[in-house]
Write an enzyme that holds these catalytic residues in place. Sequence first.
Site, PDB file in Angstrom:
ATOM      1  NE  ARG A 150      10.450   0.415  -2.745  1.00 11.40           N
ATOM      2  CZ  ARG A 150       9.916  -0.463  -1.903  1.00 11.40           C
ATOM      3  NH1 ARG A 150       9.486  -0.070  -0.725  1.00 11.40           N
ATOM      4  NH2 ARG A 150       9.808  -1.729  -2.211  1.00 11.40           N
ATOM      5  CG  ASN A 188      12.390   0.002   3.481  1.00 13.73           C
ATOM      6  OD1 ASN A 188      11.938  -0.479   4.523  1.00 13.73           O
ATOM      7  ND2 ASN A 188      12.123  -0.514   2.297  1.00 13.73           N
ATOM      8  CD  GLU A 189      13.127  -4.642   1.684  1.00  9.27           C
ATOM      9  OE1 GLU A 189      12.848  -4.319   0.526  1.00  9.27           O
ATOM     10  OE2 GLU A 189      12.622  -5.621   2.265  1.00  9.27           O
ATOM     11  CD  GLU A 346       9.349  -4.271   5.005  1.00  8.63           C
ATOM     12  OE1 GLU A 346       9.133  -4.954   3.991  1.00  8.63           O
ATOM     13  OE2 GLU A 346       9.782  -3.114   4.962  1.00  8.63           O
ATOM     14  CD  GLU A 395       4.955  -2.164  -1.874  1.00  6.75           C
ATOM     15  OE1 GLU A 395       4.640  -1.952  -0.695  1.00  6.75           O
ATOM     16  OE2 GLU A 395       6.075  -2.571  -2.230  1.00  6.75           O
TER      17      GLU A 395
HETATM   18  C1  GAL Z   1       9.731  -4.782   1.022  1.00  4.36           C
HETATM   19  C2  GAL Z   1       9.799  -3.299   1.277  1.00  4.36           C
HETATM   20  C3  GAL Z   1       8.466  -2.711   1.645  1.00  4.36           C
HETATM   21  C4  GAL Z   1       7.435  -3.188   0.704  1.00  4.36           C
HETATM   22  C5  GAL Z   1       7.395  -4.701   0.775  1.00  4.36           C
HETATM   23  C6  GAL Z   1       6.330  -5.293  -0.096  1.00  4.36           C
HETATM   24  O1  GAL Z   1      10.729  -5.196   0.179  1.00  4.36           O
HETATM   25  O2  GAL Z   1      10.703  -3.012   2.299  1.00  4.36           O
HETATM   26  O3  GAL Z   1       8.546  -1.308   1.616  1.00  4.36           O
HETATM   27  O4  GAL Z   1       7.746  -2.728  -0.555  1.00  4.36           O
HETATM   28  O5  GAL Z   1       8.618  -5.195   0.346  1.00  4.36           O
HETATM   29  O6  GAL Z   1       6.627  -5.124  -1.443  1.00  4.36           O
END
Ligand code: GAL
Length: 711
Positions: A150, A188-189, A346, A395
């Site tokens: 990604r 996202n991030e 998150e 993941e």
């Molecule tokens: C964050 C991300 C998520 C997922 C999570 C766990 O950095 O926004 O999509 O990857 O970490 O790794």
Amino acid sequence: MLPRFLPIMTALALASSLPAANPSGQPGLAPSANRPPSHLRTSTFQEFHWGVAYYPEHGELATLDQDAERMLAAGMNTVRMAEFAWDLMEPEEGRYDFSFFDDAIARLGAKGIRTILCTPTAAPPRWLSLSHPEILRVDARGVVQRHGSRQHASTASDVYRDYSRKITRAMAEHFANNPNVIGWQTDNEFNCHFSEDYSAGAAQAWIGFLREKFHDDIAALNRAWGTAFWAQTYARFEDVPLPAAGQPTHLNPAHRLDYTRFIAWTVARFQHDQVEILRAAQPRWWITHNGMFRLVDYRGQFGRDLDVLGCDVYPMFTWDPRQRGATQAWALDAARAWTGNFFVPEHQSGPGGQTDYFHDNPEPGELRRMLYTSFAHGADSVLLFRWRTARFGAEEYWCGVLDHDNVPRRRYAEVAQVGAELARVGPALLGTHVAIDTAIAATDFDNTNAHEALHFNLPAPDQVAAELHGHFWRAGYRVGAVHPGDTLRGLKLYIIPHFTIIDTAWLPQLESWVRDGGVLVIGARAGTKDADNNVTTDLLPGVLRPLVGATVVEYGRQNAPEQRPLELEIAGKRVLSREWYEQLAPDDGTEVWLRWATRHQTGTPAATLHRLGKGAVVYVGTYLNGAVGGALVPELAKLAHVLPALAGAPAGVEVVRREADDRALWFLINHTEQPQYVTGLPRGRDLVADRDVRDELTLPPRGVAVIRTPR
Ligand code: GAL
């Protein structure tokens, strides 16, 4: 100054198109754009959002009704969806299909669970990376990023911006009248995996950025960057390269700082495209993004475009469990320093695992402890990552609230317990800010990146800030992080560690705050650079001299501190300075506060104290990390008359106060694995245990309390 990609008139028009209050009457958030960022700024959430990141596209549609029931039983009201589902929503170019999410959103909505949607631009679909390979990011070695994970597309690319606008518009228009969609997360991030970009699209955007910044005057760029050094003079903006570190060797720090500003500008501009579309489609939506990562200036245009900044919280990345409380508190305080109270899109809910690591499994009570630390330090709403552990993909072992087999176990039980407590804690928390009297300057984009451009292998300002914060935090002080451009109201002690670039706009406020009684502490090398990251020829510490009332007459790096130990005397003890020394010369009326005790500096001033009005400015001519920081913290606390938050709190119990005009919330968090007895408490009601408290209580191992009192 950054070029403004958003003309002032557009910004004003945009602001005036925002309603003053949430017109829908739905739970959500009154739009807050244009409220100036401040660590004291609260969100305008009208309810505490509590929920999870939810992925029906991973097969959860089958269990959705049962999931919703379980969420409700855990007190949840919100999910976040779709940040990586572009392939599903636009399976081929121009053919949109949102039916899948329509169904999921409606079924969750029917149970009272509302949705935050995301623009899916962190993971463009394969058809796009195939038809437009020029959107792919290129790293500093010239390697084109591939499809298969990604964040492979460039936010600087005009072509990618165009696709980003298209999918955002299609989603915005489709969901505009969906009553269950309450807000949005952009992308996202941004910059989570890597932040630099050397693609052709970035090179093109770079030229535009420079033209705007230097008003089309290449001579101004040459002057600002000192390009006379190593024959770097440029004849045209088109000739200016993107500076890749180490290729072949040391770079011009001014060129490099502007490159980092450029990357931040491309990210803010990319996000702004999306924000404009979302706001136009439905003004009642609130907009967030989940940080915090390199080369994004959350305090700048990027943060100003959002209603509330998001901060993802993963404390288990601190491998040593004894350090987790301190590092989490610092990360959250630094997050709050950008714009104020934040949203947590998150939050860790179980052990995370990717290719080369697998976190500790949070022990019983540890997840709840982490959540309360987040609530205490400024989280105004929290979603857990993620509802159920994925079975596939990178993941597949990133554990959520539920395990792969969908059986609710102790993580679910703990989450449900917090959910029940939030029914009391959540509403009380909204509208309160975190009350601190000690702060360390952090989160200044220019200083962070000026340091990276030429760092001498010295610790970064934010790294030193984190260490200092840790000393205060462990000793129980009411400490936080505050940007020097923010208000200093309520502070008694303020430390600016090693900011080489001092913006003169900060000075009047710093001075009047000191005159009113504040103690300002400034660390070595402050004020040595100008805004372009070139060295000043002024006497040091440059623009800070009048405040500091002393001059730096000699400085040096210590590369083998054990061999030629330079020690300074702090509170009668000799402390080794490991990084950097400065010999100071106080002006008339400035006191010598500390002296060097060894070698050629024996007896020379190492720190000065300049009394000004009711306060004082302390300049310390060395780095504030390591043993020096540890020894200085109690001395500085004495000087500024700051006291621990609660005298009767034992070591290992964190005490944080959030306040509004009419109430205070005392968070007590036991970071130890033993029960802890706390005394000297104000009289009030513990919202966690739902009972009155007077003077004392015993916290179980990893236990928490939130005592509500009148202000
Ligand atoms: C964050 C991300 C998520 C997922 C999570 C766990 O950095 O926004 O999509 O990857 O970490 O790794």
